[in-house]
Scaffold this motif. Structure first.
Motif, short mmCIF file in Angstrom:
data_model
loop_
_atom_site.label_atom_id
_atom_site.label_comp_id
_atom_site.label_asym_id
_atom_site.label_seq_id
_atom_site.Cartn_x
_atom_site.Cartn_y
_atom_site.Cartn_z
N UNK A 114 0.85 -1.18 0.00
CA UNK A 114 0.00 0.00 0.00
C UNK A 114 0.89 1.24 0.00
N UNK A 115 0.38 2.28 -0.61
CA UNK A 115 1.05 3.59 -0.57
C UNK A 115 0.08 4.57 0.04
N UNK A 116 0.45 5.07 1.20
CA UNK A 116 -0.37 6.04 1.91
C UNK A 116 0.48 7.27 2.14
N UNK A 117 -0.09 8.42 1.83
CA UNK A 117 0.59 9.68 2.11
C UNK A 117 -0.39 10.62 2.78
N UNK A 126 -4.09 9.47 3.08
CA UNK A 126 -4.81 9.22 1.83
C UNK A 126 -4.17 8.02 1.13
N UNK A 127 -5.01 7.06 0.75
CA UNK A 127 -4.53 5.86 0.07
C UNK A 127 -4.35 6.17 -1.41
N UNK A 128 -3.13 5.94 -1.92
CA UNK A 128 -2.83 6.19 -3.33
C UNK A 128 -2.73 4.90 -4.13
N UNK A 129 -2.35 3.81 -3.47
CA UNK A 129 -2.15 2.55 -4.20
C UNK A 129 -2.32 1.39 -3.24
N UNK A 151 1.75 7.47 13.44
CA UNK A 151 0.70 6.48 13.24
C UNK A 151 -0.31 6.93 12.21
N UNK A 152 -0.08 8.08 11.58
CA UNK A 152 -1.02 8.64 10.62
C UNK A 152 -1.24 7.76 9.42
#
Length: 154
Positions: A114-117, A126-129, A151-152
């Protein structure tokens, strides 16, 4: 604030948070990787050892069930096994540094990504992938994120 006070405050606020026991071995490994005189090759070696200890500690927290097995000599012995299938979910980039350690102790484990930024405007994750095992809902998930600060993203 002393580390023990910070850990106690976090556990009071988040009862499911668990900290690794701060053993002399772990303290020694942390000292090596924090030392400015530690070279790159040594740093990677000792960081990988810490990751493996962390993964082993995480695995020990998972539920187990009793099981019987037959030994090569034909004897039956009692033991335990994981009560659920496992998978890892790696936070893209930083979490990938933990994948080899997980694979070293859990042969054939499935690993998702997962990619979260953090959204700069809202400060919310926000989930990007994502690419996850299809049956992830039936598995216990080990989240691989060595950069956990607030933990964000978790």
């Amino acid at each position: 604030v002393a580390p023990q006070q910070r850990m106690s405050a976090l556990q009071a606020r988040f009862p499911n948070v668990r900290f690794m026991e701060q053993t002399p071995q772990l303290t020694a490994l942390m000292t090596i990787i924090r030392d400015q005189g530690t070279g790159r090759e040594e740093f990677v070696f000792y960081a990988d050892r810490i990751i493996r200890l962390l993964i082993e500690d995480g695995l020990a927290q998972l539920p187990f069930e009793q099981k019987q097995v037959t030994t090569p000599t034909g004897s039956i012995t009692n033991g335990v096994g994981f009560s659920h299938k496992l998978c890892g979910v790696s936070i893209v980039r930083a979490g990938e540094s933990m994948e080899a350690g997980l694979r070293a102790v859990c042969r054939g484990i499935r690993i998702g990504k997962i990619l979260i930024q953090r959204d700069e405007a809202t400060a919310l994750p926000q989930l990007y992938y994502d690419k996850l095992p299809e049956d992830i809902a039936s598995r216990k998930v080990l989240l691989l994120d060595p950069m956990l600060a607030t933990g964000g993203s978790a």
